[in-house]
Design a protein around this motif. Structure first.
Motif, PDB file in Angstrom:
ATOM      1  N   ALA A  89       0.834  -1.206   0.000  1.00  0.00           N
ATOM      2  CA  ALA A  89       0.000   0.000   0.000  1.00  0.00           C
ATOM      3  C   ALA A  89       0.868   1.255   0.000  1.00  0.00           C
ATOM      4  CB  ALA A  89      -0.934   0.000   1.217  1.00  0.00           C
ATOM      5  N   ARG A  90       1.938   1.236   0.776  1.00  0.00           N
ATOM      6  CA  ARG A  90       2.821   2.398   0.829  1.00  0.00           C
ATOM      7  C   ARG A  90       3.542   2.592  -0.505  1.00  0.00           C
ATOM      8  NH1 ARG A  90       7.894   3.726   4.341  1.00  0.00           N
ATOM      9  NH2 ARG A  90       8.091   1.497   4.495  1.00  0.00           N
ATOM     10  N   ALA A  91       3.948   1.478  -1.136  1.00  0.00           N
ATOM     11  CA  ALA A  91       4.609   1.571  -2.436  1.00  0.00           C
ATOM     12  C   ALA A  91       3.652   2.127  -3.490  1.00  0.00           C
ATOM     13  CB  ALA A  91       5.113   0.193  -2.857  1.00  0.00           C
ATOM     14  N   GLU A  92       2.401   1.713  -3.441  1.00  0.00           N
ATOM     15  CA  GLU A  92       1.411   2.214  -4.397  1.00  0.00           C
ATOM     16  C   GLU A  92       1.209   3.717  -4.232  1.00  0.00           C
ATOM     17  OE1 GLU A  92      -1.891  -0.307  -3.490  1.00  0.00           O
ATOM     18  OE2 GLU A  92      -1.390  -1.779  -5.058  1.00  0.00           O
ATOM     19  N   VAL A  93       1.202   4.176  -2.976  1.00  0.00           N
ATOM     20  CA  VAL A  93       1.083   5.619  -2.724  1.00  0.00           C
ATOM     21  C   VAL A  93       2.293   6.347  -3.290  1.00  0.00           C
ATOM     22  CG1 VAL A  93       1.091   7.392  -0.919  1.00  0.00           C
ATOM     23  CG2 VAL A  93      -0.407   5.395  -0.705  1.00  0.00           C
ATOM     24  N   GLY A  94       3.489   5.790  -3.067  1.00  0.00           N
ATOM     25  CA  GLY A  94       4.701   6.407  -3.579  1.00  0.00           C
ATOM     26  C   GLY A  94       4.679   6.547  -5.088  1.00  0.00           C
ATOM     27  N   ILE A  95       4.255   5.489  -5.798  1.00  0.00           N
ATOM     28  CA  ILE A  95       4.198   5.523  -7.264  1.00  0.00           C
ATOM     29  C   ILE A  95       3.146   6.515  -7.742  1.00  0.00           C
ATOM     30  CG2 ILE A  95       3.511   4.180  -9.291  1.00  0.00           C
ATOM     31  CD1 ILE A  95       4.955   1.798  -8.065  1.00  0.00           C
ATOM     32  N   SER A  96       1.977   6.489  -7.096  1.00  0.00           N
ATOM     33  CA  SER A  96       0.901   7.406  -7.484  1.00  0.00           C
ATOM     34  C   SER A  96       1.322   8.858  -7.311  1.00  0.00           C
ATOM     35  CB  SER A  96      -0.352   7.114  -6.653  1.00  0.00           C
ATOM     36  OG  SER A  96      -1.362   8.067  -6.918  1.00  0.00           O
ATOM     37  N   GLN A  97       1.907   9.162  -6.159  1.00  0.00           N
ATOM     38  CA  GLN A  97       2.328  10.530  -5.891  1.00  0.00           C
ATOM     39  C   GLN A  97       3.496  10.945  -6.793  1.00  0.00           C
ATOM     40  OE1 GLN A  97       0.846  12.843  -3.803  1.00  0.00           O
ATOM     41  NE2 GLN A  97      -0.735  11.269  -3.822  1.00  0.00           N
ATOM     42  N   LEU A  98       4.356  10.001  -7.123  1.00  0.00           N
ATOM     43  CA  LEU A  98       5.482  10.308  -8.000  1.00  0.00           C
ATOM     44  C   LEU A  98       4.985  10.639  -9.405  1.00  0.00           C
ATOM     45  CD1 LEU A  98       8.501  10.558  -8.346  1.00  0.00           C
ATOM     46  CD2 LEU A  98       8.639   8.085  -8.660  1.00  0.00           C
ATOM     47  N   ASN A  99       4.026   9.863  -9.908  1.00  0.00           N
ATOM     48  CA  ASN A  99       3.437  10.157 -11.218  1.00  0.00           C
ATOM     49  C   ASN A  99       2.806  11.546 -11.238  1.00  0.00           C
ATOM     50  OD1 ASN A  99       3.732   7.968 -13.200  1.00  0.00           O
ATOM     51  ND2 ASN A  99       2.677   6.701 -11.697  1.00  0.00           N
ATOM     52  N   LEU A 100       2.063  11.859 -10.183  1.00  0.00           N
ATOM     53  CA  LEU A 100       1.403  13.156 -10.101  1.00  0.00           C
ATOM     54  C   LEU A 100       2.417  14.291 -10.029  1.00  0.00           C
ATOM     55  CD1 LEU A 100      -1.171  14.850  -9.772  1.00  0.00           C
ATOM     56  CD2 LEU A 100      -1.067  14.406  -7.313  1.00  0.00           C
ATOM     57  N   THR A 101       3.453  14.107  -9.217  1.00  0.00           N
ATOM     58  CA  THR A 101       4.469  15.146  -9.052  1.00  0.00           C
ATOM     59  C   THR A 101       5.220  15.408 -10.352  1.00  0.00           C
ATOM     60  OG1 THR A 101       4.743  14.505  -6.736  1.00  0.00           O
ATOM     61  CG2 THR A 101       6.487  15.834  -7.709  1.00  0.00           C
ATOM     62  N   LEU A 102       5.534  14.348 -11.095  1.00  0.00           N
ATOM     63  CA  LEU A 102       6.235  14.533 -12.365  1.00  0.00           C
ATOM     64  C   LEU A 102       5.360  15.265 -13.378  1.00  0.00           C
ATOM     65  CD1 LEU A 102       8.163  11.146 -12.738  1.00  0.00           C
ATOM     66  CD2 LEU A 102       8.979  13.324 -11.860  1.00  0.00           C
ATOM     67  N   ALA A 103       4.053  15.045 -13.315  1.00  0.00           N
ATOM     68  CA  ALA A 103       3.137  15.779 -14.196  1.00  0.00           C
ATOM     69  C   ALA A 103       3.136  17.265 -13.846  1.00  0.00           C
ATOM     70  CB  ALA A 103       1.735  15.196 -14.098  1.00  0.00           C
ATOM     71  N   VAL A 104       3.130  17.572 -12.553  1.00  0.00           N
ATOM     72  CA  VAL A 104       3.184  18.974 -12.112  1.00  0.00           C
ATOM     73  C   VAL A 104       4.518  19.599 -12.502  1.00  0.00           C
ATOM     74  CG1 VAL A 104       3.175  20.492 -10.095  1.00  0.00           C
ATOM     75  CG2 VAL A 104       1.570  18.566 -10.224  1.00  0.00           C
ATOM     76  N   LEU A 105       5.585  18.805 -12.403  1.00  0.00           N
ATOM     77  CA  LEU A 105       6.913  19.304 -12.750  1.00  0.00           C
ATOM     78  C   LEU A 105       6.989  19.674 -14.227  1.00  0.00           C
ATOM     79  CD1 LEU A 105       9.786  19.924 -11.951  1.00  0.00           C
ATOM     80  CD2 LEU A 105      10.329  17.488 -12.150  1.00  0.00           C
ATOM     81  N   GLU A 106       6.296  18.926 -15.064  1.00  0.00           N
ATOM     82  CA  GLU A 106       6.293  19.238 -16.496  1.00  0.00           C
ATOM     83  C   GLU A 106       5.756  20.646 -16.748  1.00  0.00           C
ATOM     84  OE1 GLU A 106       4.985  17.111 -20.694  1.00  0.00           O
ATOM     85  OE2 GLU A 106       3.809  16.706 -18.886  1.00  0.00           O
ATOM     86  N   THR A 107       4.702  21.011 -16.012  1.00  0.00           N
ATOM     87  CA  THR A 107       4.139  22.357 -16.151  1.00  0.00           C
ATOM     88  C   THR A 107       5.145  23.417 -15.737  1.00  0.00           C
ATOM     89  OG1 THR A 107       1.897  21.525 -15.735  1.00  0.00           O
ATOM     90  CG2 THR A 107       2.276  23.884 -15.413  1.00  0.00           C
ATOM     91  N   ALA A 108       5.858  23.162 -14.641  1.00  0.00           N
ATOM     92  CA  ALA A 108       6.860  24.128 -14.174  1.00  0.00           C
ATOM     93  C   ALA A 108       7.976  24.307 -15.191  1.00  0.00           C
ATOM     94  CB  ALA A 108       7.425  23.679 -12.825  1.00  0.00           C
ATOM     95  N   LEU A 109       8.347  23.215 -15.872  1.00  0.00           N
ATOM     96  CA  LEU A 109       9.396  23.306 -16.884  1.00  0.00           C
ATOM     97  C   LEU A 109       8.919  24.081 -18.103  1.00  0.00           C
ATOM     98  CD1 LEU A 109      11.031  19.742 -16.824  1.00  0.00           C
ATOM     99  CD2 LEU A 109      11.713  21.798 -15.591  1.00  0.00           C
ATOM    100  N   VAL A 110       7.667  23.834 -18.503  1.00  0.00           N
ATOM    101  CA  VAL A 110       7.109  24.564 -19.650  1.00  0.00           C
ATOM    102  C   VAL A 110       7.091  26.066 -19.358  1.00  0.00           C
ATOM    103  CG1 VAL A 110       5.002  24.985 -20.990  1.00  0.00           C
ATOM    104  CG2 VAL A 110       5.755  22.633 -20.535  1.00  0.00           C
ATOM    105  N   GLU A 111       6.752  26.420 -18.124  1.00  0.00           N
ATOM    106  CA  GLU A 111       6.685  27.833 -17.727  1.00  0.00           C
ATOM    107  C   GLU A 111       8.063  28.403 -17.379  1.00  0.00           C
ATOM    108  OE1 GLU A 111       3.963  27.789 -14.481  1.00  0.00           O
ATOM    109  OE2 GLU A 111       2.187  27.534 -15.762  1.00  0.00           O
TER     110      GLU A 111
END
Length: 292
Positions: A89-111
């Motif tokens: 369960a903890r690993a699944e949270v880590g992967i889910s949050q990592l996917n979300l964070t990388l998506a947010v990071l893409e926006t920061a890079l574009v800007e």
């Protein structure tokens, strides 16, 4: 001690380097043992990405981010198959949050928003650490908030690399009452307690052998560097200090200041403090994390 964000194995390895000490989150990632080739490749790309962001090389940063997302997408199903059942369960949270964070990071890079990109990049490393500690079947880290009249800062206590010393620190937190400035040896502060402290052996994990040593004699390469500003260290006297400069003698590193770093330099002698350990992996706000 000169360290680099880059660990090897990335595209164009000689293109981007830094001569500054890395943030504590990078040191903590380096101090964890191997957790498989896919995780190693992902970490390499994230560290390379951090260097590119710091140097505002947006094309290299975007390329590294795309590679990191491909590695995560390709490997996440297989990684979850190797996680101990009680840590899934903890690993699944880590992967889910990592996917979300990388998506947010893409926006920061574009800007091309460097402060935002650096904060989100650090957050991605925390989520990767959640996954790695789950793979290792270890709780590993504990957050500790320290409240003072000058502000609040957060410590990360590394129970994986300093199990005995971190346990001792958490045991004495109720008796910590104030801080004293270090004037004679190094820059920083020492925690003052209402109870007498017991002499402690210096607990150091040797990065080369992976073994935890006590009062080591001879050359040792600590997994946790004491040269990083904001290192929480243990002296043989049993005293805990937060150092802003490298120590002049051997110490045991127990953790690092990970947010509120600017508060440390504002502290005066006998400033009252309240130390509040959080539950392992209780979320905290990194939106104002300091840049080292």
């Amino acid at each position: 001690m000169v360290l680099s964000f880059y660990l090897g194995g990335c595209q164009n390895p000689t293109a981007l380097r830094t001569q500054e000490p890395p943030p504590p989150v990078v040191v903590l990632q380096q101090a964890l043992p191997a957790t498989g080739p896919h995780i190693a490749d992902l970490l390499d790309q994230l560290l390379y990405l951090g260097t590119a962001i710091k140097q505002q090389d947006w094309s290299q940063a975007t390329a590294a981010l795309q590679t990191a997302r491909r590695i995560l997408s390709f490997s996440q199903e297989g990684v979850l198959l190797t996680v101990p059942t009680d840590q899934k369960a903890r690993a699944e949270v880590g992967i889910s949050q990592l996917n979300l964070t990388l998506a947010v990071l893409e926006t920061a890079l574009v800007e091309r928003n460097q402060p935002s990109a650096q904060r989100v990049w650090q957050q991605s490393l925390w989520h990767l650490a959640t996954l790695r500690l789950a793979l290792l079947d270890q709780t590993g880290w504990t957050w500790v908030n320290v409240s003072t009249q000058r502000g609040t800062f957060t410590l990360l206590i590394d129970r994986f690399n300093a199990p005995r010393s971190s346990r001792y620190f958490l045991q004495i937190t109720p008796s910590i009452t104030s801080v004293a400035q270090l004037l004679q040896r190094e820059k920083g502060v020492q925690f003052q307690t209402s109870k007498a402290l017991a002499t402690q052996p210096l607990e150091i994990r040797d990065q080369r052998s992976g073994q935890i040593l006590y009062d080591p004699v001879g050359e040792v390469q600590p997994a946790l560097s004491s040269s990083i500003p904001g290192a929480l260290v243990l002296r043989r006297s049993g005293a805990f200090e937060i150092l802003l400069s490298p120590p002049r003698e051997q110490v045991a590193v127990v953790g690092y200041v990970i947010s509120g770093f600017n508060v440390i330099a504002k502290l005066h002698n006998n400033d009252a403090v309240t130390v509040s350990p959080l539950r392992p992996w209780e979320p905290f706000d990194l939106s104002k994390a300091d840049e080292f």
